[in-house]
Motif scaffolding. Structure first.
Motif, PDB file in Angstrom:
ATOM      1  N   GLY A   8       0.818  -1.207   0.000  1.00  0.00           N
ATOM      2  CA  GLY A   8       0.000   0.000   0.000  1.00  0.00           C
ATOM      3  C   GLY A   8       0.852   1.258   0.000  1.00  0.00           C
ATOM      4  N   GLY A  12       1.253   4.058  -3.028  1.00  0.00           N
ATOM      5  CA  GLY A  12       0.928   5.448  -2.731  1.00  0.00           C
ATOM      6  C   GLY A  12       2.108   6.394  -2.789  1.00  0.00           C
ATOM      7  N   ALA A 113      -7.372   7.914  -2.969  1.00  0.00           N
ATOM      8  CA  ALA A 113      -6.338   6.932  -2.645  1.00  0.00           C
ATOM      9  C   ALA A 113      -6.831   5.736  -1.833  1.00  0.00           C
ATOM     10  N   GLU A 116      -8.394   2.483  -3.626  1.00  0.00           N
ATOM     11  CA  GLU A 116      -7.358   1.778  -4.377  1.00  0.00           C
ATOM     12  C   GLU A 116      -6.459   0.978  -3.441  1.00  0.00           C
ATOM     13  N   SER A 117      -6.125   1.552  -2.316  1.00  0.00           N
ATOM     14  CA  SER A 117      -5.230   0.881  -1.367  1.00  0.00           C
ATOM     15  C   SER A 117      -5.923  -0.294  -0.686  1.00  0.00           C
ATOM     16  N   ASN A 142      -0.725   7.747  -9.457  1.00  0.00           N
ATOM     17  CA  ASN A 142      -0.491   8.623  -8.314  1.00  0.00           C
ATOM     18  C   ASN A 142       0.560   9.697  -8.584  1.00  0.00           C
ATOM     19  N   SER A 174      -2.501   5.373   2.785  1.00  0.00           N
ATOM     20  CA  SER A 174      -2.555   4.325   1.766  1.00  0.00           C
ATOM     21  C   SER A 174      -2.054   3.004   2.340  1.00  0.00           C
ATOM     22  N   SER A 175      -0.976   3.088   3.114  1.00  0.00           N
ATOM     23  CA  SER A 175      -0.421   1.891   3.744  1.00  0.00           C
ATOM     24  C   SER A 175      -1.406   1.300   4.744  1.00  0.00           C
ATOM     25  N   SER A 177      -4.644   1.720   4.845  1.00  0.00           N
ATOM     26  CA  SER A 177      -5.847   1.234   4.152  1.00  0.00           C
ATOM     27  C   SER A 177      -5.624  -0.156   3.575  1.00  0.00           C
ATOM     28  N   ALA A 178      -4.440  -0.376   2.981  1.00  0.00           N
ATOM     29  CA  ALA A 178      -4.130  -1.708   2.459  1.00  0.00           C
ATOM     30  C   ALA A 178      -4.061  -2.722   3.592  1.00  0.00           C
TER      31      ALA A 178
END
Length: 241
Positions: A8, A12, A113, A116-117, A142, A174-175, A177-178
């Motif tokens: 993630g 990002g 973002a 997607e993550s 991105n 982003s990290s 969220s993944a």
């Protein structure tokens, strides 16, 4: 779980690198438009060949259709709200005649973002390995977003430190969220994962249609149609690796 967070963050990170380029260089707008158009094609391909195809296989056509439409609707409504509050030009490098809101631009980028993550984390659940097509698609798209947003914010008077801090926060989210996409959905049913994949696909398609495509054409000219087609073809090849 750590693997999901790292992928993630990797996907990002071009937002931050694009910000660095926007702050310290003057990259020609045409180059930005060409990069964005290629990213548009890759993202559309990722949504179609990866997310929607697997969503139909896992959860059926009805669940996929509902998820796709809900995702497109949610992103569209979010875009309307963000645009009215000053984030309309977050993907544009030119200075708008309207007043920009740095916070709204920041929130708008997060809205782009996070879905997607999340789906990058979900892909680890579905395949046992990350979706390289999805990672590449998000990675490519991105960079021009970070670049265009940063140039616009710089013209509006935001300091370099403030801009870089904003984009570092986006990369961190982003990290996370993944990570959450992987951690919270480990025991989810196939239909739920199918719905989420389709939801992300709908959001991605609405996003590229309303923001990336217009900006790419404005900056790159008529050739962006060909470049976007090459991006789509690249997605097709990557989806069969």
């Amino acid at each position: 779980m750590l693997q999901a967070a790292l992928w993630g963050a990797f996907a990002g990170s071009p937002i931050f690198f694009g910000a660095l380029v926007g702050i310290f260089t003057n990259l020609p707008k045409k180059i930005t438009g060409l990069i964005m158009s290629f990213g548009t094609g890759v993202l559309i391909g990722a949504a179609a060949f990866e997310l929607l195809t697997e969503a139909v296989d896992e959860g059926g056509l009805r669940s996929t259709s509902i998820g796709f439409l809900v995702g497109a609707l949610v992103f569209t409504l979010s875009e309307v709200i963000v645009s009215k509050r000053g984030g309309r030009d977050r993907k544009r490098s030119k200075k708008s005649s309207e007043n920009h809101s740095g916070i709204t631009i920041f929130i708008g980028t997060i809205i782009d973002a996070i879905p997607e993550s999340v789906i990058i984390g979900v892909s680890l659940l579905e395949q046992g390995t990350v979706s390289y097509l999805m990672v590449i698609a998000v990675f490519i798209s991105n960079f021009p977003e970070g670049l265009s947003s940063t140039v616009g914010l710089k013209k509006d008077g935001y300091s370099k430190k403030t801009i870089l801090t904003m984009w570092l926060i986006v990369v961190s989210l982003s990290s996370v969220s993944a990570l959450l996409g992987f951690g919270l959905l480990q025991n989810a049913s196939a239909s739920i994962i199918s719905f989420i994949s389709a939801f992300a696909a709908g959001g991605i398609f609405a996003m590229v249609s309303s923001t990336m495509m217009p900006e790419a054409f404005e900056e790159g000219g008529a050739i962006v149609g060909l470049i976007a087609s090459l991006g789509l073809l690249s997605s097709l090849f990557l989806s069969h690796l």
